[in-house]
Design an enzyme around this catalytic site. Structure first.
Site, short mmCIF file in Angstrom:
data_model
loop_
_atom_site.label_atom_id
_atom_site.label_comp_id
_atom_site.label_asym_id
_atom_site.label_seq_id
_atom_site.Cartn_x
_atom_site.Cartn_y
_atom_site.Cartn_z
N GLY A 1 3.21 2.22 -2.21
CA GLY A 1 4.53 2.16 -2.87
C GLY A 1 5.64 2.55 -1.93
N LYS B 1 -6.07 -2.40 -1.33
CA LYS B 1 -5.20 -1.59 -0.47
C LYS B 1 -6.00 -1.00 0.71
CE LYS B 1 -1.95 -0.39 -4.16
NZ LYS B 1 -1.70 0.51 -5.30
N VAL C 1 0.86 -1.20 0.00
CA VAL C 1 0.00 0.00 0.00
C VAL C 1 0.89 1.24 0.00
CG1 VAL C 1 -1.84 1.27 1.17
CG2 VAL C 1 -1.73 -1.22 1.39
#
Ligand code: HSE
Length: 379
Positions: free
Chosen positions: A117, A188, A115
């Site tokens: 990056g 996410k 979640v």
């Protein structure tokens, strides 16, 4: 630390390159079906060669998707190996099993990269939740759709053209419908909400709408309204203990924080009762940013962060999306049949309506108008 790396795609090759520069973490085996020149001595197509190698203490799972990622993860944890992963689809559907198993085995399952990056968002959520009551999450968690929405609105480029660019840049999922239909953001949000509220949130309980049907005509309306469209994932812990959670295109004011989030960036806000609102912003997709997040997880393990950092939620949240109400922009050729004022070109702005009601109405209207587009209008 000796790594078994599963997958040498966009993120996997980034992780391999990053780790090649370190002398404290080395990749011993790579699970890959195709051979890469110069790496043949590391590559295998048999996961057992990693599983049964006692020297490999940590598996980095970057094959994505549900299977065989799920089976390999369970086997690795049961074999007493740490697992570091960016797999939001698999984790969101098996979170209880994976976290419980990792805790039982006393090993790490680190999913920071799944979640946000490169943003240290989940890591901080894990730390925060012990010191404050977290009551809200909201933001942009998909880089591909943010790139599409941003570039369509600022440069007037076509949807398919920008999506192809997101694929070239390595931002999009293997099947990009997961991005444009909101599925990636839904997974996410499920993971982040479980960490924040300490109750698992089933992905299928989240009302989810993507951006597949947005047109240049819609964007002309948004500009006249002084708004920008963003795909927003949001959830809240309600006073009665239920959780509201949805993913939907949302029209935010031109001057808002979300409107300033450009290209493949993400921005996620968390609300705590004591600390107020914190917003985490940065690159949410792509080879190097995601590899960076994987490397952070590995480094934490190496430096002795406790596996207990990782919270184990208790039970499943009751989802209630009936109470949350907002106005919606709707563009459809089907009769709308709810209170709304008409704009031009079959577009409307509705009176406030419940999130669940709007998502249900859109599904019904799509039987006659498959190209219907709708977006929430933020306060
Ligand atoms: N496809 C995802 C995105 C990758 O565009 O955000 C990062 O999770």
């Amino acid at each position: 630390m000796k790594i078994g790396l599963l997958g040498l795609g966009t993120i996997g090759s980034g992780v391999y390159e990053h780790l090649s520069r370190r002398d404290d973490i080395s990749v011993k085996r790579i699970l890959e079906l195709v051979r890469h020149p110069g790496l043949e001595h590391l590559e295998t197509s048999d996961f057992n060669e990693i599983l049964n190698d006692a020297e490999i203490d940590t598996v980095v799972e970057l094959i994505g998707g549900m299977e065989p990622a799920h089976t390999f993860t369970v086997q690795a944890l049961k074999a007493g190996k740490n697992v570091v992963s960016a797999n939001k689809l698999m984790l969101s559907h098996h979170m209880e099993q994976i976290l419980t198993l990792a805790r039982e085995m006393g090993v790490h399952y680190r999913y920071d990269a799944s979640v946000g990056g490169s943003i240290p968002f989940l890591y901080n959520l894990m730390r925060y939740r012990g010191a404050d009551r977290l009551v809200g999450l909201s933001g942009i968690v998909n880089g591909t759709t943010n790139l599409i929405l941003d570039v369509m609105q600022t440069d007037g480029r076509a949807f398919d053209d920008v999506l192809a660019e997101a694929q070239r840049m390595g931002y999009a999922e293997a099947n990009p419908s997961a991005d444009i239909d909101g599925i990636d953001a839904m997974c996410k949000l499920s993971i982040a909400s479980a960490v924040a509220y300490q109750k698992y949130v089933r992905p299928e309980d989240i009302d989810t709408e993507g951006i597949r049907h947005i047109t240049a005509g819609d964007i002309i309306h948004f500009k006249k309204m002084g708004r920008v469209c963003r795909l927003i994932a949001s959830s809240a812990l309600n006073a009665d203990g239920s959780v509201s959670a949805c993913v939907e295109p949302t029209l935010v004011p031109d001057a808002s924080t979300e409107a300033a989030v450009r290209l493949n960036n993400n921005a996620i806000s968390v609300t705590g009762e004591y600390f107020g609102v914190h917003t985490f912003m940065g690159q949410g997709a792509g080879k190097d940013p995601t590899a960076f997040a994987v490397e952070l997880g590995l480094r934490d393990i190496l430096e002795g962060v406790s596996p207990r950092l990782n919270p184990i939620p208790e039970g499943y949240a009751r989802i209630d999306n009936a109470a949350a109400k907002r106005r919606y922009y709707v563009r459809t050729s089907a009769p709308l049949e709810i209170a709304a004022s008409a704009l031009s070109g079959g577009a409307y702005v509705t009176e406030p309506i419940g999130v669940r009601d709007m998502h249900r109405l859109a599904k019904k209207l799509r039987e006659t108008d498959p190209g219907l587009f709708f977006a929430g209008i933020s306060e």
